[in-house]
Design a protein around this motif. Structure first.
Motif, PDB file in Angstrom:
ATOM      1  N   TYR A  53      19.672  30.152  33.005  1.00  0.00           N
ATOM      2  CA  TYR A  53      18.895  31.126  33.772  1.00  0.00           C
ATOM      3  C   TYR A  53      17.601  30.466  34.253  1.00  0.00           C
ATOM      4  N   GLU A  54      17.077  31.030  35.315  1.00  0.00           N
ATOM      5  CA  GLU A  54      15.798  30.519  35.805  1.00  0.00           C
ATOM      6  C   GLU A  54      14.750  30.699  34.697  1.00  0.00           C
ATOM      7  N   GLY A  55      13.901  29.665  34.558  1.00  0.00           N
ATOM      8  CA  GLY A  55      12.912  29.660  33.479  1.00  0.00           C
ATOM      9  C   GLY A  55      13.338  28.825  32.289  1.00  0.00           C
ATOM     10  N   ASP A  56      14.632  28.542  32.153  1.00  0.00           N
ATOM     11  CA  ASP A  56      15.105  27.710  31.052  1.00  0.00           C
ATOM     12  C   ASP A  56      14.743  26.242  31.301  1.00  0.00           C
ATOM     13  N   ILE A  57      14.608  25.476  30.182  1.00  0.00           N
ATOM     14  CA  ILE A  57      14.340  24.049  30.264  1.00  0.00           C
ATOM     15  C   ILE A  57      15.673  23.305  30.301  1.00  0.00           C
ATOM     16  N   ILE A  58      15.836  22.412  31.299  1.00  0.00           N
ATOM     17  CA  ILE A  58      17.060  21.624  31.443  1.00  0.00           C
ATOM     18  C   ILE A  58      16.717  20.161  31.166  1.00  0.00           C
ATOM     19  N   GLU A  59      17.606  19.482  30.395  1.00  0.00           N
ATOM     20  CA  GLU A  59      17.472  18.042  30.161  1.00  0.00           C
ATOM     21  C   GLU A  59      18.749  17.357  30.628  1.00  0.00           C
ATOM     22  N   VAL A  60      18.576  16.348  31.476  1.00  0.00           N
ATOM     23  CA  VAL A  60      19.711  15.611  32.026  1.00  0.00           C
ATOM     24  C   VAL A  60      19.607  14.174  31.541  1.00  0.00           C
ATOM     25  N   GLN A 113       7.474  35.469  28.054  1.00  0.00           N
ATOM     26  CA  GLN A 113       6.551  34.741  27.180  1.00  0.00           C
ATOM     27  C   GLN A 113       6.045  33.453  27.813  1.00  0.00           C
ATOM     28  N   ASN A 114       6.894  32.812  28.566  1.00  0.00           N
ATOM     29  CA  ASN A 114       6.519  31.497  29.079  1.00  0.00           C
ATOM     30  C   ASN A 114       6.198  31.492  30.583  1.00  0.00           C
ATOM     31  N   ASN A 115       6.728  32.477  31.327  1.00  0.00           N
ATOM     32  CA  ASN A 115       6.596  32.400  32.784  1.00  0.00           C
ATOM     33  C   ASN A 115       6.372  33.787  33.381  1.00  0.00           C
ATOM     34  N   HIS A 168      15.868  13.253  32.009  1.00  0.00           N
ATOM     35  CA  HIS A 168      15.027  14.014  32.949  1.00  0.00           C
ATOM     36  C   HIS A 168      14.973  15.476  32.519  1.00  0.00           C
ATOM     37  N   ARG A 169      13.731  16.000  32.295  1.00  0.00           N
ATOM     38  CA  ARG A 169      13.538  17.394  31.887  1.00  0.00           C
ATOM     39  C   ARG A 169      12.786  18.154  33.001  1.00  0.00           C
ATOM     40  N   TYR A 170      13.224  19.416  33.207  1.00  0.00           N
ATOM     41  CA  TYR A 170      12.530  20.257  34.187  1.00  0.00           C
ATOM     42  C   TYR A 170      12.863  21.713  33.929  1.00  0.00           C
ATOM     43  N   THR A 171      11.977  22.617  34.459  1.00  0.00           N
ATOM     44  CA  THR A 171      12.169  24.063  34.309  1.00  0.00           C
ATOM     45  C   THR A 171      13.036  24.570  35.454  1.00  0.00           C
ATOM     46  N   ALA A 172      14.107  25.248  35.124  1.00  0.00           N
ATOM     47  CA  ALA A 172      15.042  25.735  36.138  1.00  0.00           C
ATOM     48  C   ALA A 172      14.391  26.832  36.977  1.00  0.00           C
ATOM     49  N   LYS A 173      14.564  26.706  38.247  1.00  0.00           N
ATOM     50  CA  LYS A 173      14.052  27.697  39.191  1.00  0.00           C
ATOM     51  C   LYS A 173      15.190  28.217  40.067  1.00  0.00           C
ATOM     52  N   ALA A 174      14.962  29.410  40.594  1.00  0.00           N
ATOM     53  CA  ALA A 174      15.951  29.970  41.521  1.00  0.00           C
ATOM     54  C   ALA A 174      16.092  29.025  42.717  1.00  0.00           C
TER      55      ALA A 174
END
Length: 694
Positions: free
Chosen positions: A218-225, A366-368, A256-262
């Motif tokens: 979901y948007e807002g989740d942290i993704i690591e590739v 809580q985070n966004n 690579h880590r980033y916050t998922a966005k729509a």
């Protein structure tokens, strides 16, 4: 003789088609007609059209190669571009540009494009490490080339199969191998054969990629590739890309880590590169919306002044396992000014309510903080249509001729639908419907004609721009008070006063009368043997007269008159023949002259009659004959006597006369010698036209 001439004038209402013509069509090849393979080539087609300013033309551009369409563009612009990006050898050929505008088309001159050189092919192997007598599949491709290609592996020809070809390679001897391929285009021999592909070694550098916590988040989740190569050579490079954008680069491996966005959904590419050799691994990542973009709706769809309207902001979906619906906050704006912090907004429609409305939906976690905004919704209040007016175009109607009716409302937002009706036997028949969609357009109806003044009051029209409201109707007697009705004149009748023949010097009046026709009426009088009109008058009445105050002989002959009015239908009257008699004093003078002449002749006769006895004493037979005397008749016929009595001219051609008795003749005493002759007389019959001897 009466001559009746009917002249019918027909008025035709003609709608001329709007005119246009295609002047020129030009085709240019940019940057040049001869280019190298891989060059960006543009074919620019431009058309020149002369047309009526009111026409909105659409141009259909069609690019043809060897008379076969390869690209088509519909546009209102006068230019179109066909890009070959990049151009390849198979694009070589003769091009034309055909432009079609409505029902006309025109083709440019031919232009030849020559593309030199071929793309370097790519060789891919199914295995990078082989053992003796193992087979591998080699695929040679030229992805950017077009048309059928012929590929060669180790000089072994493989048939045409698009822009790639596959074959089985049997490497029988152990050891590292360097493999390559090339190709040619059979239909374009002048292009030659391509360069050899990049040599591919048998080293194994295939990367691996992991996406944590999952490929669906979901948007807002942290993704690591994680992208890396297992047991790689030291010089191998690793790339993580998305949509041709490099997200991160490293040697051997990366995280690579980033916050998922729509909108972050898509394909991730993990690429390992060693020199000219590349290997790739793919993963598709799906980012789910925490809640959907808000939707702003308005009810009713068509908003009219004075009516209440309502705006509603909502979301079609949300992640129930992550958020509650109550946590979604809405706000509505007009021209970026906050109107409501609720999901609805209601107001009475007015021009002040017009503007650009937007809606925002927000959720705080809580985070966004997540805020989503809908595209602008334009609200424009419509004006209800006012009562229409029905009028005659030009203001004048000629009975029996076509005319135009215009239905128009002073107020009302477009589009407006106008309907024309006619009352017939207590029923309302719809004649035609016109829709006005653009400012300046008018609802004009063509009427074939009416035969009576009362027929004009049967027409009325209706206007409507709101399907939920009743139509507005024009006044029933509107046309009767505003339209000018012209009745064509009927055939005129010409009479004379006095009737019959007219004596010289008297007054003659010619009266031209019509029994129907709208005034003013123009009357014109003519004489059949004279050029041009005798007189022309415009009268507010149904008749007019032309007077000749002093008639002379030249006024005799045939007369007629013609009538006309604003209907412009000229009608001719009957023909009247006028005879001219002599004046009364002239008739009396001629009668007096004839009477005096007759009296003188009678007197001479009486005197001579009294002398006969005296002359008989001298001789019993007396005859007078003179050699120098001319004997002629001196007598009147019965018809001449009657004409003299009726006042007609009486005349005699006698130069000398002879008088006779019943049995004797009187001789002139002139001449030296006298002879006597016996004269015999007989009874005169006046009915036979015999003369009466004097």
């Amino acid at each position: 003789m009466c001559v009746c001439v009917c002249v019918c004038v027909f008025v035709c209402v003609t709608f001329w088609p709007k005119a246009y013509t295609i002047n020129t069509v030009g085709l240019r090849i940019l940057p040049n007609k001869t280019v190298e393979s891989g060059t960006l080539v543009g074919l620019s087609c431009e058309v020149s059209v002369s047309h009526d300013p009111s026409l909105q033309l659409t141009h259909i551009f069609q690019f043809l190669r060897y008379d076969v369409p390869v690209h088509s563009v519909n546009t209102t612009d006068t230019k179109a571009l066909y890009k070959l990006s990049p151009a390849r050898a198979a694009d070589s050929g003769t091009y034309e540009c055909k432009v079609t505008v409505m029902e006309k088309s025109r083709t440019s001159d031919q232009q030849k494009l020559t593309v030199t050189g071929l793309q370097t092919p790519v060789l891919q192997l199914s295995k990078t490490v082989l053992y003796e007598r193992e087979e591998l599949i080699g695929t040679c491709s030229a992805p950017e080339e077009k048309g059928a290609l012929t590929f060669y592996f180790y000089e072994e020809q493989v048939g045409p199969s698009g822009n790639s070809s596959e074959t089985r390679l049997d490497l029988r001897l152990p050891g590292d191998r360097l493999l390559y391929c090339n190709y040619e285009i059979p239909t374009l021999s002048e292009a030659g054969r391509s360069m050899d592909s990049k040599q591919d070694s048998t080293l194994h550098i295939s990367p691996i990629m992991n996406v944590l916590p999952s490929t669906t988040v979901y948007e807002g989740d942290i993704i690591e590739v994680v992208c890396k190569v297992v047991s790689p050579p030291a010089s191998v490079e690793v790339y993580l890309t998305k949509d041709n954008t490099i997200l991160q680069k490293a040697n051997i491996g990366l995280s690579h880590r980033y916050t998922a966005k729509a909108g972050d959904s898509g394909e991730l590419v993990c690429k390992a590169e060693l020199g000219s050799m590349q290997k790739e691994t793919y993963k598709t990542v799906t980012i789910k919306d925490l809640f959907s973009k808000p939707l702003l709706t308005v009810e009713p769809r068509d908003i009219f002044e004075g009516e209440r309207f309502k705006l509603t902001c909502s979301v079609s979906s949300y992640a129930a396992q992550r958020i509650d619906r109550e946590t979604i906050q809405f706000s509505i704006y007009r021209d970026d000014i906050l109107l409501s912090k609720s999901h609805t907004y209601s107001a009475v429609a007015h021009s002040s309510q017009n503007g650009n409305y937007t809606c925002k939906a927000s959720v705080t976690t809580q985070n966004n903080d997540f805020v989503k905004k809908i595209a602008t919704l334009v609200v424009k209040t419509k004006v209800p249509v006012s009562q229409p007016t029905l009028s005659v175009v030009g203001g004048t109607v000629v009975l029996g001729k076509p005319f135009l009716l215009k239905c128009h409302s002073e107020n009302g937002s477009l589009p407006i639908t106008y309907s024309l009706y006619a009352s017939k036997q207590k029923q309302h028949l719809q004649l035609d419907v016109k829709e006005v969609r653009k400012p300046g357009d008018q609802a004009v109806f063509n009427i074939s004609g009416i035969q009576s003044r009362l027929d004009i009051s049967k027409f009325f029209c209706k206007a409507n721009n709101n399907q939920f409201k009743p139509e507005m109707r024009s006044s029933e007697d509107q046309l009767q008070h505003t339209a000018k009705i012209i009745e064509p004149v009927l055939k005129p009748m010409l009479t004379t006063h006095p009737t019959g023949d007219v004596s010289e010097g008297n007054r003659l009046t010619l009266v031209c009368l019509v029994k129907g026709g709208s005034p003013p009426i123009n009357f014109t009088w003519y004489h059949s043997k004279r050029e041009g009109a005798l007189d022309s008058q415009t009268s507010p009445n149904d008749r007019a007269s032309y007077t000749i105050p002093d008639v002379t002989g030249e006024h005799g002959g045939e007369y007629y008159c013609m009538s006309n009015n604003q209907a412009n239908e000229i009608k001719r009257s009957n023909t009247v023949t006028v005879g001219v008699k002599l004046a009364g004093w002239k008739q009396g003078l001629i009668a007096l002259f004839c009477i005096l002449l007759i009296g003188a002749l009678v007197l001479v006769f009486v005197i001579k009659k009294g002398l006969l006895p005296f002359k008989r004493n001298k001789t019993s037979e007396l005859s007078v004959k003179s050699a120098s005397t001319k004997v002629e008749r001196l007598s009147l016929t019965q018809a001449e006597v009657n004409e003299a009595a009726n006042g007609k001219v009486c005349y005699t051609d006698t130069e000398s006369f002879i008088m006779s008795d019943d049995q004797n003749s009187v001789a002139s005493p002139e001449g030296p010698e006298t002879q006597y002759t016996e004269v015999q007389t007989k009874q005169v019959d006046p009915s036979r036209g015999e003369t009466v001897p004097l």
